[in-house]
Design a protein around this motif. Structure first.
Motif, PDB file in Angstrom:
ATOM      1  N   TRP A  91       0.807  -4.690 -36.523  1.00  0.00           N
ATOM      2  CA  TRP A  91       0.855  -3.663 -35.471  1.00  0.00           C
ATOM      3  C   TRP A  91      -0.289  -2.694 -35.736  1.00  0.00           C
ATOM      4  O   TRP A  91      -0.122  -1.674 -36.350  1.00  0.00           O
ATOM      5  CB  TRP A  91       2.199  -2.944 -35.462  1.00  0.00           C
ATOM      6  N   LYS A 158       2.086   7.382 -26.993  1.00  0.00           N
ATOM      7  CA  LYS A 158       1.797   5.947 -27.127  1.00  0.00           C
ATOM      8  C   LYS A 158       3.051   5.109 -26.863  1.00  0.00           C
ATOM      9  O   LYS A 158       2.971   4.025 -26.271  1.00  0.00           O
ATOM     10  CB  LYS A 158       1.268   5.652 -28.528  1.00  0.00           C
ATOM     11  N   TYR A 159       4.216   5.588 -27.324  1.00  0.00           N
ATOM     12  CA  TYR A 159       5.456   4.842 -27.100  1.00  0.00           C
ATOM     13  C   TYR A 159       5.807   4.806 -25.614  1.00  0.00           C
ATOM     14  O   TYR A 159       6.343   3.804 -25.121  1.00  0.00           O
ATOM     15  CB  TYR A 159       6.584   5.457 -27.912  1.00  0.00           C
ATOM     16  N   HIS A 160       5.505   5.882 -24.903  1.00  0.00           N
ATOM     17  CA  HIS A 160       5.756   5.886 -23.460  1.00  0.00           C
ATOM     18  C   HIS A 160       4.870   4.861 -22.756  1.00  0.00           C
ATOM     19  O   HIS A 160       5.316   4.107 -21.890  1.00  0.00           O
ATOM     20  CB  HIS A 160       5.504   7.284 -22.891  1.00  0.00           C
ATOM     21  N   TYR A 161       3.574   4.838 -23.144  1.00  0.00           N
ATOM     22  CA  TYR A 161       2.663   3.849 -22.570  1.00  0.00           C
ATOM     23  C   TYR A 161       3.119   2.431 -22.900  1.00  0.00           C
ATOM     24  O   TYR A 161       3.094   1.537 -22.037  1.00  0.00           O
ATOM     25  CB  TYR A 161       1.245   4.065 -23.105  1.00  0.00           C
ATOM     26  N   LEU A 162       3.533   2.223 -24.155  1.00  0.00           N
ATOM     27  CA  LEU A 162       3.964   0.894 -24.572  1.00  0.00           C
ATOM     28  C   LEU A 162       5.210   0.458 -23.805  1.00  0.00           C
ATOM     29  O   LEU A 162       5.312  -0.700 -23.355  1.00  0.00           O
ATOM     30  CB  LEU A 162       4.243   0.884 -26.074  1.00  0.00           C
ATOM     31  N   GLY A 163       6.154   1.374 -23.618  1.00  0.00           N
ATOM     32  CA  GLY A 163       7.358   1.052 -22.861  1.00  0.00           C
ATOM     33  C   GLY A 163       7.043   0.661 -21.429  1.00  0.00           C
ATOM     34  O   GLY A 163       7.587  -0.318 -20.895  1.00  0.00           O
ATOM     35  N   GLY A 164       6.129   1.408 -20.800  1.00  0.00           N
ATOM     36  CA  GLY A 164       5.742   1.064 -19.438  1.00  0.00           C
ATOM     37  C   GLY A 164       5.060  -0.291 -19.358  1.00  0.00           C
ATOM     38  O   GLY A 164       5.318  -1.074 -18.436  1.00  0.00           O
ATOM     39  N   VAL A 166       5.471  -2.835 -21.437  1.00  0.00           N
ATOM     40  CA  VAL A 166       6.478  -3.876 -21.664  1.00  0.00           C
ATOM     41  C   VAL A 166       7.278  -4.144 -20.396  1.00  0.00           C
ATOM     42  O   VAL A 166       7.559  -5.299 -20.038  1.00  0.00           O
ATOM     43  CB  VAL A 166       7.406  -3.478 -22.829  1.00  0.00           C
ATOM     44  N   ILE A 167       7.642  -3.092 -19.682  1.00  0.00           N
ATOM     45  CA  ILE A 167       8.405  -3.262 -18.440  1.00  0.00           C
ATOM     46  C   ILE A 167       7.587  -4.035 -17.411  1.00  0.00           C
ATOM     47  O   ILE A 167       8.097  -4.940 -16.730  1.00  0.00           O
ATOM     48  CB  ILE A 167       8.821  -1.884 -17.889  1.00  0.00           C
ATOM     49  N   ILE A 367       6.110 -11.380 -24.529  1.00  0.00           N
ATOM     50  CA  ILE A 367       6.909 -10.551 -23.622  1.00  0.00           C
ATOM     51  C   ILE A 367       6.975 -11.196 -22.234  1.00  0.00           C
ATOM     52  O   ILE A 367       8.034 -11.267 -21.603  1.00  0.00           O
ATOM     53  CB  ILE A 367       6.317  -9.133 -23.542  1.00  0.00           C
TER      54      ILE A 367
END
Length: 389
Positions: A91, A158-164, A166-167, A367
């Motif tokens: 990662w 960064k986690y918000h961007y990553l979550g978006g 992934v969705i 994913i």
């Protein structure tokens, strides 16, 4: 005899216990240490964010050398090395080339046993700060070393961007699974059903568009970099300034590479005698020219030879400038107007290794595959219910 032998064994055990207790007490005795303070506080530290237009400031790191009684050392020399977090191949960070490298190395004269710098921290993880404290006057105290750990958490954005992301990838896979799911009829002369062929054609078009966008962006960035290069060349200041019978000289590398430290040194001398001027205060600043962003700053005095030297790594492959301003120390017998020099450095960026990009691609593909499997399962269940009904 057996009784005396028993007494002897008991005595040896008691002596061993006393020695271990005394040794433990000795190991827990107060020892010299280095106290670290940060601004912002440790729990608020986040790494440099490249994709943002918000103003960013380097982290202030203050090192205080303390004796065994927790009192500051006087007239000390403090050596500092900042090592970036080790590589994380599964990662990676935003700057994988910087992982596990030396970010900064310097040795400062600290009359009050205090060293304060400002440093931009490029990536998340645990930084190792190696501090070496020694006396300016030999024999004043025993030199010692200490390694401190500086944890830097990932930026929550960064986690918000990553979550978006992934969705979106799951949605693409889910839609593809629904499209190609159920019973498919292959006509004579066809290698795949029509819906499958349409889906693959769409994916190919998206891939071509993405490649074109990447190539066009690379060309624009390259042209942007050349335009900056010409602008900076005209605005470059001299690394040498002579005035008031003094010469301020900044030496160092003109070309640096991401992942490797560059060398710099500054000195002030009397042009008449050729002797170094030591009662001077140097203000050092390293600036990323593209965004006018300060990545390193330090204010200190020269060593016994009248020189201040340091090693610094530039983690962003873009032009930088090192500025040094010299002013007389408070109460100095020799007063002069401030002198300033600057040196521009071209920093060569290095592309991330291929395996790093392949790992990221594998994650994204997995994913999409999960979404595809879910879509296929849902469509097959719906189709079976429709057939049975």
């Amino acid at each position: 005899m057996a009784r005396f032998r028993l007494f002897g064994i008991v005595g040896v055990l008691c002596l061993t216990i006393l020695i271990s207790i005394s040794g433990e007490g000795y190991s827990q005795a107060p020892t010299p240490s280095v106290q670290l303070n940060t601004d912002p506080p440790l729990q608020s530290l986040i790494p440099f964010e490249a994709a943002t237009e918000k103003p960013q400031s380097p982290v202030s790191l203050t090192f205080q050398a303390l004796d065994a009684q927790r009192q500051p050392f006087k007239n000390a020399k403090i050596g500092l090395e900042i090592l970036t977090p080790p590589s994380t191949p599964w990662w990676t960070t935003d700057f994988p080339i910087v992982e596990g490298t030396k970010l900064l190395a310097m040795e400062a004269t600290a009359p009050q046993g205090r060293l304060e710098i400002q440093q931009m921290l490029p990536i998340r993880g645990n930084y190792q700060l190696r501090v070496n404290v020694s006396p300016l006057l030999a024999g004043a105290f025993t030199p010692y070393e200490q390694t401190l750990t500086l944890p830097v958490r990932e930026n929550p954005v960064k986690y918000h961007y990553l979550g978006g992301l992934v969705i979106v990838l799951l949605g693409v896979g889910l839609l593809g699974g629904v499209v190609i799911g159920g019973q498919q009829i292959v006509q004579e002369g066809e290698i795949a059903p029509q819906r499958v062929r349409l889906l693959l054609s769409g994916l190919i078009l998206v891939a071509i568009a993405a490649l074109l966008a990447i190539n066009i962006s690379a060309e624009l960035l390259d042209a942007h970099g050349h335009s900056h290069e010409h602008e900076h060349t005209h605005a470059t200041q001299s690394p040498v300034q002579q005035s008031q019978g003094l010469e301020l000289h900044l030496v160092g590398d003109d070309l640096a590479t991401v992942g490797q430290p560059a060398n710099f040194a500054v000195s002030l001398k009397d042009t008449t005698t050729g002797q170094p001027v030591k009662d001077v205060l140097f203000q050092v600043k390293a600036i990323a020219l593209e965004d006018n962003l300060t990545v390193f700053a330090y204010q200190g005095i020269p060593d016994s030879s009248g020189k201040l030297a340091w090693q610094e790594q530039f983690f962003d492959g873009a032009p930088h400038k090192v500025e040094v301003k010299a002013t007389p120390q408070p109460g100095s017998n020799r007063q002069f107007s401030p002198l300033q020099v600057a040196r521009e450095i071209e920093v060569e960026g290095i592309a991330p290794p291929l395996f790093v990009r392949l790992i990221s691609l594998a994650y994204f593909t997995a994913i999409v595959g999960i979404g595809l499997a879910i879509g296929l399962g849902l469509k097959n269940r719906w189709f079976q219910r429709l057939v049975r009904g």
